[in-house]
Design a protein around this motif. Sequence first.
Motif, PDB file in Angstrom:
ATOM      1  N   ILE A  67       0.832  -1.202   0.000  1.00 48.19           N
ATOM      2  CA  ILE A  67       0.000   0.000   0.000  1.00 48.19           C
ATOM      3  C   ILE A  67       0.868   1.253   0.000  1.00 48.19           C
ATOM      4  O   ILE A  67       0.622   2.208  -0.728  1.00 48.19           O
ATOM      5  CB  ILE A  67      -0.941   0.008   1.238  1.00 48.19           C
ATOM      6  CG1 ILE A  67      -2.053  -1.004   1.050  1.00 48.19           C
ATOM      7  CG2 ILE A  67      -1.511   1.394   1.521  1.00 48.19           C
ATOM      8  CD1 ILE A  67      -2.949  -0.752  -0.123  1.00 48.19           C
ATOM      9  N   ARG A  68       1.896   1.252   0.821  1.00 49.72           N
ATOM     10  CA  ARG A  68       2.753   2.431   0.945  1.00 49.72           C
ATOM     11  C   ARG A  68       3.575   2.670  -0.322  1.00 49.72           C
ATOM     12  O   ARG A  68       4.140   3.746  -0.492  1.00 49.72           O
ATOM     13  CB  ARG A  68       3.657   2.320   2.166  1.00 49.72           C
ATOM     14  CG  ARG A  68       2.908   2.423   3.498  1.00 49.72           C
ATOM     15  CD  ARG A  68       2.153   3.723   3.630  1.00 49.72           C
ATOM     16  NE  ARG A  68       1.681   3.921   5.001  1.00 49.72           N
ATOM     17  CZ  ARG A  68       0.719   4.745   5.334  1.00 49.72           C
ATOM     18  NH1 ARG A  68       0.098   5.453   4.404  1.00 49.72           N
ATOM     19  NH2 ARG A  68       0.352   4.879   6.589  1.00 49.72           N
ATOM     20  N   MET A  69       3.633   1.701  -1.216  1.00 52.88           N
ATOM     21  CA  MET A  69       4.326   1.897  -2.491  1.00 52.88           C
ATOM     22  C   MET A  69       3.468   2.714  -3.455  1.00 52.88           C
ATOM     23  O   MET A  69       3.969   3.210  -4.462  1.00 52.88           O
ATOM     24  CB  MET A  69       4.699   0.554  -3.105  1.00 52.88           C
ATOM     25  CG  MET A  69       5.741  -0.187  -2.287  1.00 52.88           C
ATOM     26  SD  MET A  69       6.001  -1.843  -2.884  1.00 52.88           S
ATOM     27  CE  MET A  69       7.492  -1.593  -3.824  1.00 52.88           C
ATOM     28  N   MET A  70       2.177   2.856  -3.148  1.00 54.49           N
ATOM     29  CA  MET A  70       1.278   3.680  -3.954  1.00 54.49           C
ATOM     30  C   MET A  70       1.334   5.104  -3.403  1.00 54.49           C
ATOM     31  O   MET A  70       0.969   5.328  -2.250  1.00 54.49           O
ATOM     32  CB  MET A  70      -0.156   3.165  -3.876  1.00 54.49           C
ATOM     33  CG  MET A  70      -0.384   1.824  -4.518  1.00 54.49           C
ATOM     34  SD  MET A  70      -2.151   1.399  -4.411  1.00 54.49           S
ATOM     35  CE  MET A  70      -2.046  -0.172  -3.597  1.00 54.49           C
ATOM     36  N   SER A  71       1.771   6.044  -4.202  1.00 52.59           N
ATOM     37  CA  SER A  71       1.980   7.413  -3.709  1.00 52.59           C
ATOM     38  C   SER A  71       0.709   8.031  -3.129  1.00 52.59           C
ATOM     39  O   SER A  71       0.778   8.830  -2.203  1.00 52.59           O
ATOM     40  CB  SER A  71       2.548   8.300  -4.811  1.00 52.59           C
ATOM     41  OG  SER A  71       1.654   8.379  -5.902  1.00 52.59           O
ATOM     42  N   ARG A  72      -0.447   7.653  -3.654  1.00 52.78           N
ATOM     43  CA  ARG A  72      -1.682   8.260  -3.133  1.00 52.78           C
ATOM     44  C   ARG A  72      -2.023   7.783  -1.723  1.00 52.78           C
ATOM     45  O   ARG A  72      -2.903   8.338  -1.069  1.00 52.78           O
ATOM     46  CB  ARG A  72      -2.845   8.023  -4.093  1.00 52.78           C
ATOM     47  CG  ARG A  72      -3.242   6.582  -4.254  1.00 52.78           C
ATOM     48  CD  ARG A  72      -4.202   6.460  -5.409  1.00 52.78           C
ATOM     49  NE  ARG A  72      -4.852   5.177  -5.430  1.00 52.78           N
ATOM     50  CZ  ARG A  72      -6.066   4.989  -5.865  1.00 52.78           C
ATOM     51  NH1 ARG A  72      -6.772   6.005  -6.313  1.00 52.78           N
ATOM     52  NH2 ARG A  72      -6.592   3.795  -5.866  1.00 52.78           N
ATOM     53  N   TYR A  73      -1.314   6.753  -1.234  1.00 52.60           N
ATOM     54  CA  TYR A  73      -1.530   6.263   0.129  1.00 52.60           C
ATOM     55  C   TYR A  73      -0.440   6.725   1.095  1.00 52.60           C
ATOM     56  O   TYR A  73      -0.363   6.237   2.220  1.00 52.60           O
ATOM     57  CB  TYR A  73      -1.654   4.728   0.139  1.00 52.60           C
ATOM     58  CG  TYR A  73      -3.049   4.278  -0.220  1.00 52.60           C
ATOM     59  CD1 TYR A  73      -4.056   4.262   0.727  1.00 52.60           C
ATOM     60  CD2 TYR A  73      -3.365   3.912  -1.522  1.00 52.60           C
ATOM     61  CE1 TYR A  73      -5.343   3.881   0.396  1.00 52.60           C
ATOM     62  CE2 TYR A  73      -4.657   3.530  -1.858  1.00 52.60           C
ATOM     63  CZ  TYR A  73      -5.634   3.520  -0.895  1.00 52.60           C
ATOM     64  OH  TYR A  73      -6.907   3.142  -1.222  1.00 52.60           O
ATOM     65  N   ASP A  74       0.389   7.681   0.675  1.00 51.43           N
ATOM     66  CA  ASP A  74       1.472   8.177   1.528  1.00 51.43           C
ATOM     67  C   ASP A  74       0.981   8.694   2.879  1.00 51.43           C
ATOM     68  O   ASP A  74       1.590   8.436   3.901  1.00 51.43           O
ATOM     69  CB  ASP A  74       2.241   9.309   0.827  1.00 51.43           C
ATOM     70  CG  ASP A  74       3.160   8.800  -0.255  1.00 51.43           C
ATOM     71  OD1 ASP A  74       3.362   7.570  -0.355  1.00 51.43           O
ATOM     72  OD2 ASP A  74       3.679   9.631  -1.019  1.00 51.43           O
ATOM     73  N   ALA A  75      -0.084   9.472   2.865  1.00 48.84           N
ATOM     74  CA  ALA A  75      -0.538  10.151   4.083  1.00 48.84           C
ATOM     75  C   ALA A  75      -1.798   9.532   4.692  1.00 48.84           C
ATOM     76  O   ALA A  75      -2.349  10.057   5.651  1.00 48.84           O
ATOM     77  CB  ALA A  75      -0.791  11.623   3.780  1.00 48.84           C
ATOM     78  N   ILE A  76      -2.253   8.410   4.155  1.00 51.59           N
ATOM     79  CA  ILE A  76      -3.461   7.762   4.663  1.00 51.59           C
ATOM     80  C   ILE A  76      -3.124   7.005   5.949  1.00 51.59           C
ATOM     81  O   ILE A  76      -2.170   6.226   5.973  1.00 51.59           O
ATOM     82  CB  ILE A  76      -4.040   6.789   3.602  1.00 51.59           C
ATOM     83  CG1 ILE A  76      -4.403   7.534   2.319  1.00 51.59           C
ATOM     84  CG2 ILE A  76      -5.224   6.010   4.153  1.00 51.59           C
ATOM     85  CD1 ILE A  76      -5.465   8.586   2.461  1.00 51.59           C
ATOM     86  N   PRO A  77      -3.877   7.210   7.026  1.00 54.95           N
ATOM     87  CA  PRO A  77      -3.599   6.467   8.256  1.00 54.95           C
ATOM     88  C   PRO A  77      -3.862   4.966   8.091  1.00 54.95           C
ATOM     89  O   PRO A  77      -4.878   4.564   7.521  1.00 54.95           O
ATOM     90  CB  PRO A  77      -4.546   7.070   9.288  1.00 54.95           C
ATOM     91  CG  PRO A  77      -5.399   8.042   8.584  1.00 54.95           C
ATOM     92  CD  PRO A  77      -4.974   8.148   7.169  1.00 54.95           C
ATOM     93  N   VAL A  78      -2.916   4.180   8.586  1.00 52.73           N
ATOM     94  CA  VAL A  78      -3.035   2.722   8.559  1.00 52.73           C
ATOM     95  C   VAL A  78      -2.859   2.217   9.983  1.00 52.73           C
ATOM     96  O   VAL A  78      -1.809   2.424  10.597  1.00 52.73           O
ATOM     97  CB  VAL A  78      -1.978   2.075   7.643  1.00 52.73           C
ATOM     98  CG1 VAL A  78      -2.113   0.555   7.673  1.00 52.73           C
ATOM     99  CG2 VAL A  78      -2.096   2.589   6.215  1.00 52.73           C
ATOM    100  N   VAL A  79      -3.892   1.561  10.501  1.00 52.99           N
ATOM    101  CA  VAL A  79      -3.859   1.013  11.849  1.00 52.99           C
ATOM    102  C   VAL A  79      -3.752  -0.503  11.741  1.00 52.99           C
ATOM    103  O   VAL A  79      -4.540  -1.139  11.042  1.00 52.99           O
ATOM    104  CB  VAL A  79      -5.132   1.397  12.642  1.00 52.99           C
ATOM    105  CG1 VAL A  79      -5.143   0.731  14.006  1.00 52.99           C
ATOM    106  CG2 VAL A  79      -5.220   2.915  12.780  1.00 52.99           C
ATOM    107  N   MET A  80      -2.770  -1.077  12.431  1.00 53.73           N
ATOM    108  CA  MET A  80      -2.628  -2.530  12.450  1.00 53.73           C
ATOM    109  C   MET A  80      -3.289  -3.070  13.713  1.00 53.73           C
ATOM    110  O   MET A  80      -3.090  -2.537  14.808  1.00 53.73           O
ATOM    111  CB  MET A  80      -1.165  -2.953  12.416  1.00 53.73           C
ATOM    112  CG  MET A  80      -0.999  -4.468  12.488  1.00 53.73           C
ATOM    113  SD  MET A  80       0.684  -5.007  12.160  1.00 53.73           S
ATOM    114  CE  MET A  80       0.578  -5.141  10.379  1.00 53.73           C
ATOM    115  N   VAL A  81      -4.084  -4.111  13.530  1.00 52.06           N
ATOM    116  CA  VAL A  81      -4.760  -4.770  14.639  1.00 52.06           C
ATOM    117  C   VAL A  81      -4.134  -6.154  14.773  1.00 52.06           C
ATOM    118  O   VAL A  81      -4.089  -6.920  13.807  1.00 52.06           O
ATOM    119  CB  VAL A  81      -6.274  -4.898  14.371  1.00 52.06           C
ATOM    120  CG1 VAL A  81      -6.964  -5.551  15.548  1.00 52.06           C
ATOM    121  CG2 VAL A  81      -6.881  -3.537  14.086  1.00 52.06           C
TER     122      VAL A  81
END
Length: 130
Positions: A67-81
């Motif tokens: 996901i982080r390799m997609m530039s549009r997801y650079d600033a999107i919060p990602v929470v790991m559960v």
Amino acid sequence: MTILIVEDNATNAMILKHLAKKVTDEDIVVEADATKALSLCHNTLFNMLIVDHMLPGMSGLQFIKAIRMMSRYDAIPVVMVTADQEPKLRESAQGVGVTDFLTKPVEAVAFRALLSSCLGCPSFPSALAG
């Protein structure tokens, strides 16, 4: 605005979705398969991702790295559960771009506070009432 929950356990997914609906009116998409979730992310820009660590096919870490390799997801919060409390997992997860963690079993107030913070919701205290 949409949230994606990547969780292969139907009960956990239902709980996370229910708790998220207490904080936000955003659409919430649940996907059990990480590969399908990755395809969804190519076609849809989600405002937040909530990702289980143990997934079939690829780990949550592998998913987040992709996901982080997609530039549009650079600033999107990602929470790991995760139920795993191993410090090395947290280090690895932060290295691939995890914004924050929640430990299973997920505590409702902590989850809602984190979601509210990530989404910039000003009305979290009123969400506690539900």
